[in-house]
Design an enzyme around this catalytic site. Structure first.
Site, short mmCIF file in Angstrom:
data_model
loop_
_atom_site.label_atom_id
_atom_site.label_comp_id
_atom_site.label_asym_id
_atom_site.label_seq_id
_atom_site.Cartn_x
_atom_site.Cartn_y
_atom_site.Cartn_z
N ASN A 9 1.11 -1.16 0.02
CA ASN A 9 -0.11 0.14 0.09
C ASN A 9 0.71 1.22 0.06
OD1 ASN A 9 -1.83 2.05 0.62
ND2 ASN A 9 -2.40 1.35 2.60
N TRP A 10 0.94 1.87 -1.31
CA TRP A 10 1.91 3.07 -1.28
C TRP A 10 1.46 4.30 -0.57
CZ3 TRP A 10 3.78 2.98 -7.07
CH2 TRP A 10 4.55 1.60 -7.32
N LYS A 11 0.12 4.18 -0.15
CA LYS A 11 -0.62 5.51 0.28
C LYS A 11 -0.14 6.77 -0.67
CE LYS A 11 -0.28 3.19 4.87
NZ LYS A 11 -0.29 3.35 6.28
N HIS A 96 -9.53 1.13 4.94
CA HIS A 96 -8.27 1.47 5.30
C HIS A 96 -8.45 2.24 6.82
CE1 HIS A 96 -4.02 2.46 6.50
NE2 HIS A 96 -3.76 1.47 5.82
N GLU A 98 -6.97 4.66 7.85
CA GLU A 98 -6.68 6.17 7.55
C GLU A 98 -7.88 6.76 6.75
OE1 GLU A 98 -2.82 5.47 5.49
OE2 GLU A 98 -2.17 4.75 7.63
N GLU A 168 -5.36 -5.15 10.56
CA GLU A 168 -4.46 -4.08 10.75
C GLU A 168 -4.84 -3.22 12.12
OE1 GLU A 168 -2.24 -2.61 6.90
OE2 GLU A 168 -4.17 -1.52 7.02
N GLY A 174 2.45 2.41 10.79
CA GLY A 174 3.26 3.11 10.52
C GLY A 174 3.97 3.61 11.89
N SER A 214 3.53 -2.25 10.35
CA SER A 214 4.76 -2.19 10.66
C SER A 214 5.50 -3.48 10.25
CB SER A 214 5.11 -1.83 11.92
OG SER A 214 4.78 -0.38 12.37
N GLY A 235 2.76 -1.01 4.18
CA GLY A 235 2.96 0.61 3.94
C GLY A 235 4.21 0.73 3.68
N GLY A 236 4.95 1.32 4.83
CA GLY A 236 6.44 1.95 4.36
C GLY A 236 7.56 1.07 3.73
P1 PGA Z 1 2.78 0.21 7.69
O1 PGA Z 1 1.29 0.41 6.99
O2 PGA Z 1 3.24 -1.08 7.12
O3 PGA Z 1 3.71 1.52 7.10
O4 PGA Z 1 2.72 0.16 9.07
C1 PGA Z 1 0.39 -0.71 6.67
C2 PGA Z 1 -0.74 -0.19 6.30
O5 PGA Z 1 -1.48 0.91 6.84
O6 PGA Z 1 -1.40 -0.90 5.30
#
Ligand code: PGA
Length: 251
Positions: A9-11, A96, A98, A168, A174, A214, A235-236
């Site tokens: 997930n590149w966000k 998600h 967010e 999640e 994050g 994470s 994500g990251g």
């Molecule tokens: P993260 O994000 O790996 O940066 O914690 C995961 C996500 O929100 O899908």
């Protein structure tokens, strides 16, 4: 049998050129490697067609990070599921945390988007997970149960078969704080049991449940070794091909 999946997930990261470069780097890194999981990348909407083109001929599939619950019309700024499909993407991440916390997406909104996505042939990756306070006050099973039931359990078994679930825990996203392998396994088994109660054990056994929060090359193996953890939503660590490859090869 259910699929193992590693999805990035590149966000809201990467310009179009940077995104295409990352997709190409990933495609190159995967050539000659036998990935034991499905690999998905989820770039921003405006990169979808170019990224789908860049990964053509590889095992990489493409996902949107969101889509509208509407089919078409006067919804300024929205992107319909059919538009997502027309780029070559085959998945969409929905609900998600967010989206839930910054854009007010409720379980009812996620439900409507799930219907729109499936109705247009997209496979939804539906995110669920508790916030820190709910983890600490012991409400986490109730919260996740409500998210799963209220956004997915109206589906019939055949439509439910298109769904991937991503657990999640919001406190792990994050933050560098990962759920322990035991916490992940416990929640994944709980979710699979909810599915079994509703749709039967065969459907439950065929549903991929991913862990997110994470996840990185150093902890992926330990997380993925659990029987109910079928991969990760990353994500990251999906923003660098080498890190993402380190997670893909954990399978
Ligand atoms: P993260 O994000 O790996 O940066 O914690 C995961 C996500 O929100 O899908």
């Amino acid at each position: 049998m259910r699929k193992n999946i590693v999805a990035g997930n590149w966000k809201m990261n990467k310009t179009l050129q940077e995104g295409v470069a990352l997709a190409k780097e990933l495609k190159d890194a995967l050539s000659g490697v036998k990935a034991n999981c499905e690999v998905i990348v989820a770039p921003p909407f405006i990169h979808l067609a170019s990224v789908a083109d860049a990964v053509k001929g590889s095992v990489v599939k493409v996902a949107a990070q969101n889509c509208s619950d509407k089919e078409s019309g006067a919804y300024t700024g929205e992107v319909s599921p059919a538009m997502v499909v027309s780029t070559g993407a085959s998945y969409v991440i929905l609900g998600h945390s967010e989206r839930r916390s910054y854009y007010g997406e409720t379980n009812a909104v996620v439900k409507a988007k799930v219907d729109a996505a499936i109705g247009n042939g997209l496979n939804p990756i539906v995110c669920v997970g508790e916030v820190l306070e709910e983890r600490e006050n012991g409400k986490f099973f109730d919260v996740v149960s409500a998210q799963v039931k209220e956004s997915l359990f109206h589906l019939d078994a055949s439509a439910f078969g298109k769904v991937v679930i991503a657990y999640e825990p919001v406190w792990a996203i994050g933050t560098g704080k990962t759920a322990t392998a035991e916490q992940a396994q416990e929640m994944h088994a709980f979710i699979r049991n909810l599915i079994a109660e509703k749709y039967g054990s065969e459907v439950a056994e065929n549903t991929s449940i991913l862990y997110g929060g994470s996840c990185k090359p150093s902890n992926a193996k330990e997380l993925f070794a659990n029987k109910d953890v079928d991969g990760g939503l990353i994500g990251g660590a999906s923003l660098k091909a080498a890190d993402f490859m380190g997670i893909i090869t954990a399978f």
